[in-house]
Write an enzyme that holds these catalytic residues in place. Sequence first.
Site, PDB file in Angstrom:
ATOM      1  N   HIS A 124       0.807  -1.219   0.000  1.00  0.00           N
ATOM      2  CA  HIS A 124       0.000   0.000   0.000  1.00  0.00           C
ATOM      3  C   HIS A 124       0.842   1.272   0.000  1.00  0.00           C
ATOM      4  O   HIS A 124       0.671   2.157  -0.842  1.00  0.00           O
ATOM      5  CB  HIS A 124      -0.942  -0.019   1.204  1.00  0.00           C
ATOM      6  CG  HIS A 124      -1.778   1.210   1.332  1.00  0.00           C
ATOM      7  ND1 HIS A 124      -1.400   2.284   2.096  1.00  0.00           N
ATOM      8  CD2 HIS A 124      -2.930   1.555   0.739  1.00  0.00           C
ATOM      9  CE1 HIS A 124      -2.301   3.221   1.986  1.00  0.00           C
ATOM     10  NE2 HIS A 124      -3.256   2.808   1.176  1.00  0.00           N
ATOM     11  N   ARG A 146      -8.008   3.166  -9.672  1.00  0.00           N
ATOM     12  CA  ARG A 146      -8.418   2.236  -8.599  1.00  0.00           C
ATOM     13  C   ARG A 146      -9.522   2.940  -7.814  1.00  0.00           C
ATOM     14  O   ARG A 146      -9.234   3.801  -6.984  1.00  0.00           O
ATOM     15  CB  ARG A 146      -7.237   1.943  -7.681  1.00  0.00           C
ATOM     16  CG  ARG A 146      -6.105   1.118  -8.299  1.00  0.00           C
ATOM     17  CD  ARG A 146      -4.962   1.033  -7.301  1.00  0.00           C
ATOM     18  NE  ARG A 146      -3.998  -0.005  -7.593  1.00  0.00           N
ATOM     19  CZ  ARG A 146      -2.801   0.210  -8.139  1.00  0.00           C
ATOM     20  NH1 ARG A 146      -2.429   1.423  -8.476  1.00  0.00           N
ATOM     21  NH2 ARG A 146      -1.968  -0.799  -8.334  1.00  0.00           N
ATOM     22  N   ARG A 189     -11.449   0.934 -12.917  1.00  0.00           N
ATOM     23  CA  ARG A 189     -11.614  -0.399 -12.328  1.00  0.00           C
ATOM     24  C   ARG A 189     -12.646  -0.322 -11.208  1.00  0.00           C
ATOM     25  O   ARG A 189     -12.533   0.525 -10.314  1.00  0.00           O
ATOM     26  CB  ARG A 189     -10.279  -0.885 -11.773  1.00  0.00           C
ATOM     27  CG  ARG A 189     -10.393  -2.261 -11.173  1.00  0.00           C
ATOM     28  CD  ARG A 189      -9.087  -2.756 -10.658  1.00  0.00           C
ATOM     29  NE  ARG A 189      -8.750  -2.173  -9.360  1.00  0.00           N
ATOM     30  CZ  ARG A 189      -7.625  -2.408  -8.724  1.00  0.00           C
ATOM     31  NH1 ARG A 189      -6.702  -3.166  -9.290  1.00  0.00           N
ATOM     32  NH2 ARG A 189      -7.398  -1.889  -7.550  1.00  0.00           N
ATOM     33  N   GLU A 227      -5.117 -11.028 -13.334  1.00  0.00           N
ATOM     34  CA  GLU A 227      -4.216 -10.946 -12.176  1.00  0.00           C
ATOM     35  C   GLU A 227      -4.255 -12.202 -11.325  1.00  0.00           C
ATOM     36  O   GLU A 227      -3.618 -12.265 -10.283  1.00  0.00           O
ATOM     37  CB  GLU A 227      -4.501  -9.693 -11.340  1.00  0.00           C
ATOM     38  CG  GLU A 227      -5.934  -9.490 -10.959  1.00  0.00           C
ATOM     39  CD  GLU A 227      -6.187  -8.161 -10.256  1.00  0.00           C
ATOM     40  OE1 GLU A 227      -5.237  -7.505  -9.792  1.00  0.00           O
ATOM     41  OE2 GLU A 227      -7.369  -7.791 -10.155  1.00  0.00           O
ATOM     42  N   GLY A 277      -2.669  -7.328 -14.330  1.00  0.00           N
ATOM     43  CA  GLY A 277      -2.395  -6.784 -12.994  1.00  0.00           C
ATOM     44  C   GLY A 277      -1.240  -7.585 -12.414  1.00  0.00           C
ATOM     45  O   GLY A 277      -1.423  -8.561 -11.689  1.00  0.00           O
ATOM     46  N   THR A 278      -0.049  -7.160 -12.747  1.00  0.00           N
ATOM     47  CA  THR A 278       1.112  -8.008 -12.439  1.00  0.00           C
ATOM     48  C   THR A 278       1.531  -7.964 -10.980  1.00  0.00           C
ATOM     49  O   THR A 278       2.366  -8.762 -10.573  1.00  0.00           O
ATOM     50  CB  THR A 278       2.296  -7.612 -13.352  1.00  0.00           C
ATOM     51  OG1 THR A 278       2.406  -6.181 -13.344  1.00  0.00           O
ATOM     52  CG2 THR A 278       2.090  -8.120 -14.754  1.00  0.00           C
ATOM     53  N   ASN A 279       0.958  -7.056 -10.180  1.00  0.00           N
ATOM     54  CA  ASN A 279       1.253  -7.112  -8.739  1.00  0.00           C
ATOM     55  C   ASN A 279       0.651  -8.388  -8.173  1.00  0.00           C
ATOM     56  O   ASN A 279       1.328  -9.195  -7.533  1.00  0.00           O
ATOM     57  CB  ASN A 279       0.661  -5.908  -8.008  1.00  0.00           C
ATOM     58  CG  ASN A 279       1.169  -4.590  -8.551  1.00  0.00           C
ATOM     59  OD1 ASN A 279       2.281  -4.532  -9.057  1.00  0.00           O
ATOM     60  ND2 ASN A 279       0.370  -3.541  -8.444  1.00  0.00           N
ATOM     61  N   ASP A 280      -0.657  -8.545  -8.418  1.00  0.00           N
ATOM     62  CA  ASP A 280      -1.298  -9.753  -7.910  1.00  0.00           C
ATOM     63  C   ASP A 280      -0.863 -10.987  -8.681  1.00  0.00           C
ATOM     64  O   ASP A 280      -0.696 -12.059  -8.106  1.00  0.00           O
ATOM     65  CB  ASP A 280      -2.826  -9.601  -7.974  1.00  0.00           C
ATOM     66  CG  ASP A 280      -3.348  -8.854  -6.748  1.00  0.00           C
ATOM     67  OD1 ASP A 280      -2.938  -9.224  -5.624  1.00  0.00           O
ATOM     68  OD2 ASP A 280      -4.120  -7.900  -6.913  1.00  0.00           O
ATOM     69  N   CYS A 308      -0.997  -2.939 -15.981  1.00  0.00           N
ATOM     70  CA  CYS A 308      -1.181  -1.820 -15.055  1.00  0.00           C
ATOM     71  C   CYS A 308      -0.573  -2.098 -13.686  1.00  0.00           C
ATOM     72  O   CYS A 308      -0.746  -1.325 -12.759  1.00  0.00           O
ATOM     73  CB  CYS A 308      -2.654  -1.440 -14.939  1.00  0.00           C
ATOM     74  SG  CYS A 308      -3.665  -2.776 -14.285  1.00  0.00           S
TER      75      CYS A 308
HETATM   76  C1  PEP Z   1      -2.204  -5.464  -9.769  1.00  0.00           C
HETATM   77  O1  PEP Z   1      -2.536  -6.385  -9.047  1.00  0.00           O
HETATM   78  O2  PEP Z   1      -1.224  -5.512 -10.517  1.00  0.00           O
HETATM   79  C2  PEP Z   1      -2.984  -4.216  -9.794  1.00  0.00           C
HETATM   80  C3  PEP Z   1      -2.717  -3.264 -10.653  1.00  0.00           C
HETATM   81  O3  PEP Z   1      -3.956  -4.075  -8.863  1.00  0.00           O
HETATM   82  P1  PEP Z   1      -3.704  -3.680  -7.339  1.00  0.00           P
HETATM   83  O4  PEP Z   1      -2.271  -3.291  -7.196  1.00  0.00           O
HETATM   84  O5  PEP Z   1      -4.641  -2.586  -7.040  1.00  0.00           O
HETATM   85  O6  PEP Z   1      -4.038  -4.949  -6.637  1.00  0.00           O
HETATM   86 MG    MG Z   2      -4.488  -6.363  -8.187  1.00  0.00          MG
END
Ligand code: PEP
Ligand code: MG
Length: 834
Positions: A430, A536, A591, A694, A715-718, A781
């Site tokens: 975060h 977001r 989103r 994601e 969503g490459t973070n998840d 993203c």
């Molecule tokens: C992600 O998961 O890559 C993404 C962009 O979403 P968030 O970071 O809000 O989970």
């Molecule tokens: Mg995500």
Amino acid sequence: MTSTETVSTIFVPYGQGRGRGLDQAELGAHGVEVDRLVALGLPVVPGLTVPASHAASLAQPDVARVAVDLLQQLAGRKFGDATHPMLIRLLASTPQSGAGVRADLPGLGITAASAPALDEIVGSEEAIYEFFAAIIRYVGEHGAGIPGDDFADAQFTASSHAERVEKFLELSSAAGFPFPDDPAGQLARAAEATMRRWASPRARRLRRGQGLPEQLGLALHVQAIRVGAPETCGYGVAESRDPATGAFAPVGTFRRVISHMAADNRPGEPLDNLPGGRELLASALRTLELHMRGAALVEFEVRDAELALLAARRVERPAPRTAIRLALDLAEAGVIDDVTAVGSIRTSDIETLLHPQLQLTGRETEFAHGLPAAAGAAVGRIALSSERAVEWSENGDPVILVAAETSPGDLPGILAAKAIVTVRGGLAAHAAVVARGLGRPAVCGATAIRIDRAGGTVTCAGQSLTEGELISIDGSSGAVYAGAIHVVPPRPGGDLETLLRHADRVRRLGIRANADNGRDAALAIQNGAEGVGLCRTEHQFLGDRLPLVRRYLLAADADEEAAALVELAAAQKEDFLDLLAATGNRPVTVRLLDAPLHEFLGEEAQEVNPMLGLRGVRLALMRTELYPAQARALFSAWVDLAAAGVTPELEVMVPLVALAGELASAAESIHRAAADVEARTGVSVPYTVGTMVETPRAALIADQLAGIAQFLSFGTNDLTQLTYGFSRDDVEAQLLTAYTEQKLLPVSPFASLDPDGVGALIRTAITQARKVRPAIKLGICGEHGGDPASIELCERLGLDYVSCSPSRVPGARLAAAHAAVAVSAPWPVNAARE
Ligand code: PEP
Ligand code: MG
């Protein structure tokens, strides 16, 4: 050698080496350099090279005598001339510049008889004696093996440079090696000493250590030093570019001394005072720049107001401002093309120009270190709570929020703070995501920090700081320092924008930004984003709005839920109006809510694993009115704006999908909302529906998703979190640091996209999706959208666009251009660039 004529063939006057078919191994780096200068028509100091294969012969007095004769002819001067005397400088060079032992002996040819007159001409008391003593010592130590300590003792007892020379001469004679009294004799002995030193075990060891061949050849160079009066003579160093502006404007200094005269401590003079003027120097530097295709640095001397170059080289890593101005100038001059200009600038140069930097001296010690989560630097008072940060900043004090980790409730504190430091959390957690979005510097995952909020202290490695004390942070390196360090503000300048426009013409990938509100979107567009790739919507419910979303999520019954939703939707419409107005007639991906419940509800979330719990589309399937309400707010905002002539391209995106049915259900509710708005307003809002990819399952069933979705955004973070099973909030600081140290991973996969695993999933998804919908729009993203190496991978994968935080947009524009070149080039371009 049989005759003077034969001997003379071993000497190569400066500028004739290549013409005689000699290469770098024979001529040494210096010989090649002066050849190049002469070929460019530049004035060069008179000199000769003795090629490596003949260098040892210069130790023979008859050979040295020929060298002295030739040098006198080249210089048009004579030793011992009362008004225009000369001296000799002997230097050595290897094929690679800077390799091996440095040998540079200026001032050969001084004798006890000529020294006083020479000193008088150069107008510097005893400077000539300083040269003289240095040569006698060098020849004595390295040529005759006289212990250095003997010279040191003699030096200790001498009360002047002249007396030191006397003592050194006596010492040499007493050791059986009287120092010669003629230039040729001195040159021969100096050459012998240099070659012996080069062959010494110590020098061989040094070469081995440098990975150079022990038998590496050494070329000798003999230069004429034309001694003259200080009014018309000098020696200096100049660079072609002014570091303050990057513009072509030679800067440097010169001193009214003989080159390499160590004894003179007088400060340098500005080039404007140069005898004979600075124009010739400026024109030489201009010629060199165009030839070297880089900023130039020269050593020069002026004799009787005439310029001669001693050495010239390309400045290897010019400062970012200089690098950009130079690239533009060279492109304008037609010396390089736009692609080369763009390729010559590193993305890190752009970061340096766009973000404040700490002015470090190198003597600072770090208080703590964490992950470089958001670029830039700041100084502020430690605030241990969001409330304290707000309070102090309202009083005009700069603060840095230091917290174990941050949650949405800390947004007011984050907004008030100049920077953020967290103990836990990684690059995709975060605090990092929010800080990057806001363009605030941040250091995250500084796990060695201990915070005692009750006691008001922060401790790390035994050092303790109190809340309110000043700290300085560098979000580009992850360093935290106690105390205030000067912060240099960013000064991007117009050249950067010109360069980025060149980059825009080179790149194929589209560049969008992750922007949650009008302010972020406006910044993103200003930075060159072509649209918003991710809004977001949950971020619109942080700070003041948090109670609203909590009320909705914790509603006890349907009535309370519906009432909360009405308020939520009204607030949301205001936010959308702002966002859409700032985005203008560009694409904007909105989103629908994806709130891991713990971020909003804290303990009340009652989920053991909130990141894998009731998030995204899952929550929407439980609370079926949520997405329609959001979609209605969005479409209504669009209708209002369209009336004013602004028509953004709406893309409505569904998060955390793992089943095609989830997407189908969400899409159906979005269509329902559009129909409602049309019924109410009479306007059919144009929009597309898409989904984030994601979860690994979404990637694997992308064909099914593409049957419903008109676009996919990775969503490459998840996706990284779920592919590795690495918690994006927990593993980075400790586990991934250890993994990279142990070389299990080259870099954190949250910072740079994993090409093998996550990349393979993306590739599969792209192939599957395009089979079903060939023109499907594909983007990324996750935080990787701003990382140069990941951008190159996105180019290779054939995505349509990347989306990153607004502050990373300029870097992404450049990185996308680099990626386009790298992917189309048959060789790995990036490896050379970084
Ligand atoms: C992600 O998961 O890559 C993404 C962009 O979403 P968030 O970071 O809000 O989970
Ligand atoms: Mg995500």
